[in-house]
Write an enzyme that holds these catalytic residues in place. Sequence first.
Site, PDB file in Angstrom:
ATOM      1  N   LYS A 111      90.833  57.805  68.364  1.00 21.28           N
ATOM      2  CA  LYS A 111      90.593  58.660  67.205  1.00 21.28           C
ATOM      3  C   LYS A 111      91.838  59.440  66.798  1.00 21.28           C
ATOM      4  O   LYS A 111      92.096  59.639  65.612  1.00 21.28           O
ATOM      5  CB  LYS A 111      89.439  59.624  67.490  1.00 21.28           C
ATOM      6  CG  LYS A 111      88.087  58.926  67.558  1.00 21.28           C
ATOM      7  CD  LYS A 111      86.960  59.909  67.841  1.00 21.28           C
ATOM      8  CE  LYS A 111      85.613  59.191  67.872  1.00 21.28           C
ATOM      9  NZ  LYS A 111      84.488  60.108  68.167  1.00 21.28           N
ATOM     10  N   LYS A 199      82.373  46.826  68.191  1.00 24.00           N
ATOM     11  CA  LYS A 199      81.003  47.304  68.272  1.00 24.00           C
ATOM     12  C   LYS A 199      80.459  47.699  66.900  1.00 24.00           C
ATOM     13  O   LYS A 199      81.190  48.223  66.057  1.00 24.00           O
ATOM     14  CB  LYS A 199      80.973  48.525  69.205  1.00 24.00           C
ATOM     15  CG  LYS A 199      79.604  49.123  69.437  1.00 24.00           C
ATOM     16  CD  LYS A 199      79.722  50.357  70.334  1.00 24.00           C
ATOM     17  CE  LYS A 199      78.391  51.071  70.457  1.00 24.00           C
ATOM     18  NZ  LYS A 199      78.515  52.307  71.262  1.00 24.00           N
ATOM     19  N   LYS A 202      77.854  53.352  63.449  1.00 23.06           N
ATOM     20  CA  LYS A 202      77.278  54.074  62.317  1.00 23.06           C
ATOM     21  C   LYS A 202      78.348  54.759  61.473  1.00 23.06           C
ATOM     22  O   LYS A 202      78.055  55.227  60.377  1.00 23.06           O
ATOM     23  CB  LYS A 202      76.232  55.085  62.793  1.00 23.06           C
ATOM     24  CG  LYS A 202      76.649  56.139  63.773  1.00 23.06           C
ATOM     25  CD  LYS A 202      75.410  56.928  64.188  1.00 23.06           C
ATOM     26  CE  LYS A 202      75.569  58.066  65.129  1.00 23.06           C
ATOM     27  NZ  LYS A 202      76.599  58.113  66.099  1.00 23.06           N
TER      28      LYS A 202
END
Length: 340
Positions: A111, A199, A202
Amino acid sequence: MARIISGITSTGKLTLGNYLGAINNFLKLQEKHELLIFVANLHGLTLPIKAQALKENIRDIAAWYFAAGIMPNKTHIFIQSDVLAHTQLGYVLLCNSYVGELERMTQYKDKSQKMTNQNKTISIPTGILAYPTLMAADILLYDADFVPVGIDQTQHLELTKTLATRMNNTYKTQLFKVPKIIVDQQAQKIMSLQDPTKKMSKSDDNLKNTIFLSDNKQEVTDKITKAVTDSENIIKFDPQRKPGVSNLLTIYASITNKNIKTCEQYFSNHNYGFLKKEVIKVINNLLEPMQKKQQALINEKLSQLVEYLQQGAAFANKIATKKLNFVENIIGINFIEKEK
């Protein structure tokens, strides 16, 4: 009866991956264990998010839990911020962690690499770095026996175990129970539809990659129809050579509760078109009744949803407050001991 704790961060809408990788497992666990599940709204603050979006995410995720079949008389569901001990213990654990071990967390590194501004400066929110210590507090507050996680969270759980052991040794007292990790081997990782090497998420910018629990029949049909496969037209489970086909088989097997070998045999004489039609059918059969229940909880039965969450928070607070008082007494924060 073993105690299990788990949660889902309130960023973005829940996906089919969240259901098959976590919620579906909760349905099994609640039958035999004491299960506590929380909506991790404090973790939702680690990256910028609009207030209204965060409120809606918290409400929607809580409603999805119950709509999926989690029972309030068997499982204790609550909002993370309704139990203040999470942040208090999170700070204590932060003070007992090292910057180096937090910087080594894979999610922090991933991140933080995306935080470069247009003027080439880097602005990394502190919450991303401290996230694992709050996550450790989420678990250690409840003396959990087991923690079910996806494979991408095992590193954070290892840090939790490290912090628990470190503090137990420092204060020569069993401050924390060191939890064991449960990884669902069959449906631990549902992959992106367009890039099956990563993966399903969301927070993915490309909506075609993800099936959301709120997707209608047409959206599910469009996304699965366009899902990446390969040119062989041979239905076989081989995540390395055939990641797209393997992902569709995993979705089908997880929803139908069949093993992969059985699914391979079922599809052995069919093409990818048939596979996708069958996957579309089982997804829609799963989502449609769940969506109706979730919408009812948000609209007509909102007061019932709130009541369920208040009951869950009351149960969690009793355990968490007792644990926090014990820890603070041992480490010296309280000069007059609080009730244990």
